[in-house]
Design a protein around this motif. Structure first.
Motif, PDB file in Angstrom:
ATOM      1  N   ASP A   1      15.506  42.656   1.884  1.00  0.00           N
ATOM      2  CA  ASP A   1      14.248  42.060   1.433  1.00  0.00           C
ATOM      3  C   ASP A   1      14.448  40.627   0.959  1.00  0.00           C
ATOM      4  N   ALA A   2      15.561  40.346   0.294  1.00  0.00           N
ATOM      5  CA  ALA A   2      15.822  38.991  -0.183  1.00  0.00           C
ATOM      6  C   ALA A   2      15.948  38.014   0.982  1.00  0.00           C
ATOM      7  N   LEU A   3      16.573  38.427   2.078  1.00  0.00           N
ATOM      8  CA  LEU A   3      16.727  37.547   3.233  1.00  0.00           C
ATOM      9  C   LEU A   3      15.395  37.272   3.909  1.00  0.00           C
ATOM     10  N   LYS A   4      14.493  38.255   3.894  1.00  0.00           N
ATOM     11  CA  LYS A   4      13.201  38.084   4.559  1.00  0.00           C
ATOM     12  C   LYS A   4      12.321  37.039   3.863  1.00  0.00           C
ATOM     13  N   MET A   5      12.600  36.724   2.604  1.00  0.00           N
ATOM     14  CA  MET A   5      11.752  35.764   1.896  1.00  0.00           C
ATOM     15  C   MET A   5      12.246  34.324   2.054  1.00  0.00           C
ATOM     16  N   ILE A   6      13.353  34.105   2.781  1.00  0.00           N
ATOM     17  CA  ILE A   6      13.891  32.751   2.974  1.00  0.00           C
ATOM     18  C   ILE A   6      13.543  32.268   4.382  1.00  0.00           C
ATOM     19  N   PRO A   7      12.685  31.259   4.535  1.00  0.00           N
ATOM     20  CA  PRO A   7      12.390  30.736   5.872  1.00  0.00           C
ATOM     21  C   PRO A   7      13.642  30.169   6.517  1.00  0.00           C
ATOM     22  N   ALA A   8      13.770  30.364   7.829  1.00  0.00           N
ATOM     23  CA  ALA A   8      14.950  29.877   8.549  1.00  0.00           C
ATOM     24  C   ALA A   8      15.079  28.362   8.434  1.00  0.00           C
ATOM     25  N   GLU A   9      13.949  27.669   8.341  1.00  0.00           N
ATOM     26  CA  GLU A   9      13.986  26.210   8.274  1.00  0.00           C
ATOM     27  C   GLU A   9      14.603  25.689   6.982  1.00  0.00           C
ATOM     28  N   GLN A  10      14.755  26.552   5.975  1.00  0.00           N
ATOM     29  CA  GLN A  10      15.399  26.112   4.730  1.00  0.00           C
ATOM     30  C   GLN A  10      16.919  26.193   4.798  1.00  0.00           C
ATOM     31  N   ILE A  11      17.456  26.836   5.825  1.00  0.00           N
ATOM     32  CA  ILE A  11      18.891  27.088   5.881  1.00  0.00           C
ATOM     33  C   ILE A  11      19.609  25.982   6.643  1.00  0.00           C
ATOM     34  N   LYS A  12      20.579  25.370   6.007  1.00  0.00           N
ATOM     35  CA  LYS A  12      21.409  24.346   6.638  1.00  0.00           C
ATOM     36  C   LYS A  12      22.540  24.986   7.433  1.00  0.00           C
ATOM     37  N   SER A  13      23.257  25.925   6.798  1.00  0.00           N
ATOM     38  CA  SER A  13      24.386  26.557   7.461  1.00  0.00           C
ATOM     39  C   SER A  13      24.703  27.885   6.792  1.00  0.00           C
ATOM     40  N   VAL A  14      25.525  28.680   7.466  1.00  0.00           N
ATOM     41  CA  VAL A  14      25.992  29.963   6.939  1.00  0.00           C
ATOM     42  C   VAL A  14      27.514  29.997   7.073  1.00  0.00           C
ATOM     43  N   GLU A  15      28.197  30.205   5.948  1.00  0.00           N
ATOM     44  CA  GLU A  15      29.655  30.297   5.947  1.00  0.00           C
ATOM     45  C   GLU A  15      30.077  31.759   5.940  1.00  0.00           C
ATOM     46  N   VAL A  16      30.938  32.133   6.873  1.00  0.00           N
ATOM     47  CA  VAL A  16      31.502  33.479   6.926  1.00  0.00           C
ATOM     48  C   VAL A  16      32.958  33.376   6.484  1.00  0.00           C
ATOM     49  N   ILE A  17      33.240  33.885   5.283  1.00  0.00           N
ATOM     50  CA  ILE A  17      34.574  33.752   4.694  1.00  0.00           C
ATOM     51  C   ILE A  17      35.287  35.091   4.841  1.00  0.00           C
ATOM     52  N   THR A  18      36.190  35.161   5.792  1.00  0.00           N
ATOM     53  CA  THR A  18      36.884  36.421   6.065  1.00  0.00           C
ATOM     54  C   THR A  18      38.155  36.580   5.247  1.00  0.00           C
ATOM     55  N   SER A  19      38.701  35.473   4.734  1.00  0.00           N
ATOM     56  CA  SER A  19      39.953  35.532   3.975  1.00  0.00           C
ATOM     57  C   SER A  19      39.804  34.805   2.648  1.00  0.00           C
TER      58      SER A  19
END
Length: 820
Positions: free
Chosen positions: A205-223
């Motif tokens: 639900d928290a992700l659904k309230m964030i418009p995609a246009e507000q997101i600059k990038s997504v970091e996937v930290i595996t280590s």
């Protein structure tokens, strides 16, 4: 009192540590401000001598190879980078269809400005993969401990929300309701390096309230190193939102309208001298659409009786939300900075539904209604102090997070032939207050040896109030942590980063039935990363770390969700945390315009938390008869051993055509000798494919496809599904704006998901089949506009990464209670 003592102890340790490092200049005396200057140039085509507008520029320090500044050229090819500290740099110039050019640049305190004059770049049929369509930023960047997905460079995100963005991030798998896994395990989600109280209630639900246009990038930290909180068996996801740090006024505005949902986003930053103020606002509105569900439940009890329930329902769910933030950043001088941010989130969903029941051949109708609301406030204050010694930094941070989640359900079961029935109402208000204090210190002994130490205290208070005014559930969790990390160069090509984190967790909770209970534990979390640079741009990485997953509010809350009175849902306050050991070997390289990143991993997790169904019998207070029902809760299933791999590749077929794919697979196997659980070994995978083409004159066309395999649990499985879409976008207003069309699953109205579970306990055995139809098809139009010059910087942030988040969406609203 314990919280105060823990906070004083943490701060005291680092006040003492500060005294041990006099080289840092922490004595508080007056210090001179660092002189800064500017770098200017004009970028032209080497053949036509025409200006290259919108070329991507990155300024990288020669000493540590870190990017410290950047921007794009204007329509005349002019470049101007401000606030550049005296040093030696590499200026990287990139544009689609041209060779990336690198120039050495030096500025000094006596000559802080450097005009490079006219610079020429030449075309290439095989431009490097870090230059994407029409000079936009690379979609994927690979770093030593993380992979970065630059959402702002992906046109197919326009008009969607954060869930749509997550589906295209390498290594992630997202189910139809928006729950995320990384390499088959739960993951911690942060916003700008910080937790959000809304995430603690429901990640989906928290992700659904964030418009995609507000997101600059997504970091996937595996280590993650020991500096990070130890939460997240699979790793950490950090969502970076758009923010400008340029002098003057800059920002962006975007809007999207479609057949499934509408959203809008606004970001604004004003900076003058030492003061910077920023604000943002995002909204999301999804139309009420029919969601269908079909449930079949067959139960055979130990006394030989059977119970068969067939349910078919439709709900008309609506969903809307908004989020806003305001921040202030002030540099007292060249070495002292104070920043604060306030974020507000509100999200609500629900609606009426109706379903038909056939219980052992007796039909009836259920009329339902549901309303779930999430309200959250996050307030952060951060102080940062640097010194004349490059790389030395001391910071103190504090955070307050307060959330409220009122929920209400109502059901009226009307037997066939009757005109009225008995109404059942359930109400619950969850409250989650979280207080955090953190301090960190970084000291470089040399260019090759860096020490990082820190301490942190997190104090959580979770309350759940049921239908009555009395407090039914009170859960307190205090976490004290300290860490040390050292980085050094073993050779010129081999780098090592190792550390140890210690966490002490103190838990006490009470329920009306069991009274006060306690659960305290202490854990050590080692981590090490060894990376070696091979020939060219090839890197080999080996890492190990230990992680923990603590259950959060939705897992612990004993509130009985009776939105479907025959399929009850309830949390389990007796859950223990998961502990996992992770080993990874990674390889990355650039080969003639191609990017390849491959990794294999092994993970062993003890105390795996999964949802569990079981048959129960309960007394109906109205009829005084036993009623057969199904209870869904959470348990520590057993130990899981997981083997997996990830393969990402990007290739520029032509200067304006880029292909990209990511294939991630892992095994699933859980055993528990005490309960005789042995699931066997199964293979899960997630496959993403993307094609982007630039037609010239500002036109860009993109297609993508996501395929997810069947998913296993210890009791059953969920069928595979696929999602596909595309977009076309046109740059307008001198490339400061764009307008586009996007489509998602145009040839399939609903996303059909089938889940089957089988369970056995002392009461009996149960078979449950669920067919859920999520309305996903959508067509939309979007518009965006940016103004000002964008330059992004990173600040020290609190990161609470230590609680397991809800990985299974709650289903409500009777039989129709699903979200679209």
């Amino acid at each position: 009192m314990k919280r105060i003592l823990l906070l004083i102890l943490s701060l005291g340790i680092f006040i003492n540590a500060q005294a041990q490092f006099p080289a840092g200049g922490f004595g508080g005396g007056a210090q001179k401000a660092t002189v800064t200057g500017r770098i200017t140039a004009v970028i032209l085509d080497s053949i036509t001598k025409q200006p290259i507008d919108y070329a991507t520029i990155s300024l990288i320090k020669v000493k540590d190879n870190k990017s410290v500044n950047g921007g794009v050229t204007d329509p005349k090819g002019k470049l101007s980078l401000l606030n550049v500290a005296p040093d030696s740099y590499k200026l990287m110039i990139g544009f689609m269809g041209y060779k990336t050019k690198s120039i050495l640049v030096t500025t000094t305190p006596t000559k802080p400005d450097n005009n490079l004059g006219t610079l020429y770049i030449s075309s290439s049929e095989n431009a490097l993969a870090d230059v994407q369509v029409q000079g936009t930023k690379a979609i994927i960047e690979n770093k030593i401990d993380r992979m970065v997905y630059n959402a702002e460079a992906d046109g197919t995100n326009a008009g969607g929300d954060a869930t749509d963005v997550m589906r295209k991030v390498p290594m992630l798998s997202v189910d139809p309701t928006g729950n995320i896994q990384l390499r088959g395990a739960a993951v911690r989600v942060l916003i700008n390096g910080k937790p959000s109280g809304t995430m603690a209630s429901s990640v989906a639900d928290a992700l659904k309230m964030i418009p995609a246009e507000q997101i600059k990038s997504v970091e996937v930290i595996t280590s993650p190193s020991a500096k990070y909180d130890a939460e997240g068996s699979g790793g950490i996801i950090n969502i970076i939102t758009k923010k400008s740090n340029a002098q003057g006024v800059s920002g962006s505005i975007s809007a999207a309208a479609g057949t499934r949902q509408n959203n809008g986003a606004f970001n604004l930053t004003a900076k003058t001298g030492r003061l910077s103020v920023n604000t943002s606002l995002g909204t999301n509105l999804a139309y009420a659409q029919d969601s269908r569900t079909e449930f079949i439940t067959n139960t055979v009890y130990s006394n030989g009786t059977t119970n068969n329930i067939v349910q078919n329902g439709v709900s008309k769910w609506s969903r809307n939300g908004y989020n806003g933030s305001a921040g202030l950043d002030y540099d007292f001088n060249a070495y002292n900075n104070l920043s604060t941010t306030v974020k507000l989130n509100n999200f609500s969903n629900g609606g009426p539904g109706s379903s038909t029941y056939n219980i052992n051949g007796f039909p009836s109708t259920n009329i339902s209604d549901m309303d779930m609301t999430f309200n959250n406030l996050d307030w952060n204050v951060d102080y940062r102090k640097t010194s004349k010694k490059e790389g030395e930094e001391f910071s103190i941070s504090a955070q307050l997070s307060s959330g409220r989640t009122p929920t209400s359900f109502s059901n009226i079961l009307i037997p066939d032939g009757a005109t009225t029935g008995i109404e059942r109402i359930s109400n619950n208000t969850g409250k989650n207050n979280e207080y955090t204090a953190q301090t960190d210190y970084t000291y470089p002994f040399s260019k090759a040896v860096v020490l990082e130490v820190g301490a942190k205290g997190i104090f959580r208070d979770i309350k759940s109030q049921f239908d009555v005014s009395a407090q039914d559930f009170d859960y307190n969790q205090n976490v004290g942590a300290g860490y040390g990390v050292i980085s050094f160069d073993l050779t010129k090509k081999i780098k090592v980063k190792g550390g140890l984190r210690a966490e002490y967790t103190q838990i006490d909770f009470n329920t009306q039935n069991s009274g006060v209970q306690k659960n305290d534990y202490f854990n050590l979390f080692p981590s090490v990363i060894v990376s070696q640079t091979l020939k060219g741009s090839t890197t080999l990485k080996l890492s190990y770390n230990r992680r923990v997953q603590r259950p959060t509010q939705s897992y612990l809350n004993p509130f009985r969700n009776e939105s479907d009175q025959f399929n009850i849902q309830q949390g389990n306050p007796q859950l223990n945390p998961e502990l996992s050991d992770n080993l990874e070997l990674g390889y990355s390289t650039f080969i003639k315009g191609s990017v390849i990143n491959a990794s294999i991993f092994y993970r062993r997790t003890g105390g795996v938390i999964e949802s569990s169904i079981s048959p129960i019998k309960e007394l109906n207070p109205t009829t005084n008869l036993l009623v057969d029902k199904t209870l869904t809760s959470y348990i520590n299933v057993g130990t899981a051993e997981t083997y997996g791999f990830n393969l990402f590749a990007s290739y520029n077929i032509k200067p304006k055509w880029t292909l990209m794919t990511n294939f991630a697979g892992n095994t699933y196997s859980v055993t528990n000798n005490e309960t005789n659980i042995n699931t066997g070994t199964y293979f899960n995978f997630n496959w993403f494919v993307r094609s982007a083409y630039g037609f010239g004159k500002g036109y860009n066309f993109e297609l993508f496809n996501v395929i997810t395999s069947k998913r296993r649990t210890y009791q059953g499985s969920t069928d595979p599904f696929y999602i596909y879409g595309g977009s076309i976008k046109k740059d307008i207003l001198k490339k400061k704006g764009s307008i586009g069309l996007n489509v998602l699953n145009p040839f399939t109205k609903d996303l059909h998901i089938k889940t089957v579970n089988n369970a056995v306990n002392a009461t009996g055995k149960i078979y449950q089949s669920a067919n859920i139809y999520y309305p996903l098809r959508s067509f939309g139009v979007n518009f965006s506009y940016t103004f000002g010059k964008l330059k992004f910087t990173e600040k020290k942030k609190i990161k609470n990464d230590d609680v397991k988040q809800d990985q299974q969406q709650q289903q409500g609203g009777g039989m129709g209670g699903v979200q679209n």
